[in-house]
Scaffold this motif. Sequence first.
Motif, PDB file in Angstrom:
ATOM      1  N   TRP A  86       0.688  -1.245  -0.129  1.00  0.00           N
ATOM      2  CA  TRP A  86      -0.016   0.077   0.035  1.00  0.00           C
ATOM      3  C   TRP A  86       1.021   1.250   0.085  1.00  0.00           C
ATOM      4  O   TRP A  86       0.764   2.307  -0.892  1.00  0.00           O
ATOM      5  CB  TRP A  86      -1.042  -0.039   1.188  1.00  0.00           C
ATOM      6  N   CYS A  87       2.174   1.313   0.636  1.00  0.00           N
ATOM      7  CA  CYS A  87       2.973   2.513   0.749  1.00  0.00           C
ATOM      8  C   CYS A  87       3.578   2.696  -0.625  1.00  0.00           C
ATOM      9  O   CYS A  87       3.370   3.673  -0.915  1.00  0.00           O
ATOM     10  CB  CYS A  87       3.808   1.973   1.950  1.00  0.00           C
ATOM     11  N   ARG A  90       1.512   4.037  -3.057  1.00  0.00           N
ATOM     12  CA  ARG A  90       1.037   5.457  -2.470  1.00  0.00           C
ATOM     13  C   ARG A  90       2.338   6.371  -2.390  1.00  0.00           C
ATOM     14  O   ARG A  90       2.275   7.410  -1.656  1.00  0.00           O
ATOM     15  CB  ARG A  90       0.330   5.500  -1.106  1.00  0.00           C
ATOM     16  N   ASN A  91       3.460   6.132  -3.164  1.00  0.00           N
ATOM     17  CA  ASN A  91       4.723   7.191  -3.218  1.00  0.00           C
ATOM     18  C   ASN A  91       5.309   7.277  -1.936  1.00  0.00           C
ATOM     19  O   ASN A  91       5.483   8.812  -1.495  1.00  0.00           O
ATOM     20  CB  ASN A  91       4.065   8.517  -3.844  1.00  0.00           C
ATOM     21  N   ALA A  92       5.035   6.192  -0.855  1.00  0.00           N
ATOM     22  CA  ALA A  92       5.369   6.330   0.084  1.00  0.00           C
ATOM     23  C   ALA A  92       6.607   5.155   0.690  1.00  0.00           C
ATOM     24  O   ALA A  92       6.399   4.165   0.188  1.00  0.00           O
ATOM     25  CB  ALA A  92       4.394   6.280   1.402  1.00  0.00           C
ATOM     26  N   GLU A  93       7.841   5.476   1.128  1.00  0.00           N
ATOM     27  CA  GLU A  93       8.852   4.366   1.063  1.00  0.00           C
ATOM     28  C   GLU A  93       8.522   3.654   2.718  1.00  0.00           C
ATOM     29  O   GLU A  93       9.253   4.299   3.584  1.00  0.00           O
ATOM     30  CB  GLU A  93      10.310   5.211   1.164  1.00  0.00           C
TER      31      GLU A  93
ATOM     32  N   GLU B 213       1.139  14.075   0.800  1.00  0.00           N
ATOM     33  CA  GLU B 213       0.255  13.666  -0.674  1.00  0.00           C
ATOM     34  C   GLU B 213      -0.714  12.555  -0.449  1.00  0.00           C
ATOM     35  O   GLU B 213      -1.607  12.598  -0.928  1.00  0.00           O
ATOM     36  CB  GLU B 213       1.382  13.269  -1.660  1.00  0.00           C
ATOM     37  N   THR B 214      -0.301  11.615   0.626  1.00  0.00           N
ATOM     38  CA  THR B 214      -0.997  10.314   0.742  1.00  0.00           C
ATOM     39  C   THR B 214      -0.982  10.174   2.246  1.00  0.00           C
ATOM     40  O   THR B 214      -0.244  10.338   2.958  1.00  0.00           O
ATOM     41  CB  THR B 214      -0.470   9.284   0.031  1.00  0.00           C
ATOM     42  N   LEU B 215      -2.141   9.300   2.603  1.00  0.00           N
ATOM     43  CA  LEU B 215      -2.264   8.705   4.130  1.00  0.00           C
ATOM     44  C   LEU B 215      -0.995   7.881   4.300  1.00  0.00           C
ATOM     45  O   LEU B 215      -0.435   7.930   5.462  1.00  0.00           O
ATOM     46  CB  LEU B 215      -3.414   8.136   4.288  1.00  0.00           C
ATOM     47  N   GLN B 217       2.148   8.115   3.393  1.00  0.00           N
ATOM     48  CA  GLN B 217       3.170   8.845   3.405  1.00  0.00           C
ATOM     49  C   GLN B 217       3.227   9.449   5.245  1.00  0.00           C
ATOM     50  O   GLN B 217       4.191   9.806   5.884  1.00  0.00           O
ATOM     51  CB  GLN B 217       3.125  10.234   2.608  1.00  0.00           C
TER      52      GLN B 217
END
Lengths: 246, 246
Positions: A86-87, A90-93, B213-215, B217
Amino acid sequence: MFESVKERRTVRKYLQKDISEDLLNDLLETSCRTATVGNMQVYSIVVTRDAGMKEKLAPAHFNQPMVKQASVVLTFCTDFHRFSQWCRERNAEPGYDNLLSFLNAATDALLVAQTFCTLAEEAGLGTCYLGTAIYNPQQIIDVLGLPELVFPVITVTLGYPDEHPAQVDRLPLEAVVHTEHYHSFSPEDIDRLYHTKESLPENKQYVAENKKETLAQVFTDVRYTKRVNEALSANLLEILKKQKFL
Amino acid sequence: MFESVKERRTVRKYLQKDISEDLLNDLLETSCRTATVGNMQVYSIVVTRDAGMKEKLAPAHFNQPMVKQASVVLTFCTDFHRFSQWCRERNAEPGYDNLLSFLNAATDALLVAQTFCTLAEEAGLGTCYLGTAIYNPQQIIDVLGLPELVFPVITVTLGYPDEHPAQVDRLPLEAVVHTEHYHSFSPEDIDRLYHTKESLPENKQYVAENKKETLAQVFTDVRYTKRVNEALSANLLEILKKQKFL
């Protein structure tokens, strides 16, 4: 509910009677109300009903007969795999390939497992925990197809009871509850706290059968030996690394 | 009981109202019926009622206000110390200074903690889990005087509720329950499973407040970052070694 918990015993023999999808789903859905770290729900539950799959899981649990006899086998797992996916989408590392995250996720999985068992027992089902899930994790990973960051932490066998065993003993509350500070016990305290356990006919028989001097020796020399604990710990470390938690 | 679990929410604000010794002891005694590995009961529960002790514990929990406000704070610990003492005083050589034993004992402690919370909530009390117990274990070890092979795994704050917050969201059951095999999710599955969570006004606000930007993140960059997770993991390893579990 207090009553069903007070009367609880582990049930290892089950009737050949199906557990309905509705009941199982209600138990699972309700269990998911359990507290979870940061509301991340970093656990997964793999449900085994298929006889062939139970057959494949059994060796990982040292072929304890409950695995094949139970209507349902549930494997509760840490799961940072779904959350990390999911991360990434969503552009999350994600940064959950570490020991803290493993313990956070194991906590999630174990708390959900215990809510599930409490509810299942209240609904008239019998349960048995199999700690062997962490003894042979690789076999379970292979059979269930668990990806990285998913790790089996406990297995539960579930079914309608076909036995009503005697309740086992527990230590007096003062052995496990400490007020304000942890208090150390004197040898006389230990004698008193373990007196009932050591006096039980079934435990005396257990010592005799194993040809030991004391009940404690049955634990250290037969059931939970240093040699086996150390070998299983080394294995655990290796599989935790393989699943990317270390 | 299903109802009290279905209606569960974490309670962080408590009335200044004592919990009677009788109720607390009944909850603890009943909780100890929970399944435990080999009936060893390798856990201990440290009960904090004293205001001065709560004050000392608070920093370990990042001064979250629940610690000082709650009537009772409970620290659930692994405990192979008592069991090993019993072994040594019975001419048996304990071998529980290893990772497998830590996880066995952590499992014991977590299952008891969850039974306790389920019972406490059914009795009208509010609970809040503090996972911070494993973030700053050394501080807790020092304050409570925990010896070798005793390690705090989770803390619970307990009191009569002074709030009734909205229930938080949960993922759909298909996100956490897998049938027979673990199934991987497509990006579309992830979109569907996380849609409700991501659409909630409170979560959208949360993203905005944190300027993300996203949850996801908010989790990876603010709440549970890789850097902090890795630092806390290194600390955990060190303290596990100090307490002789590694």
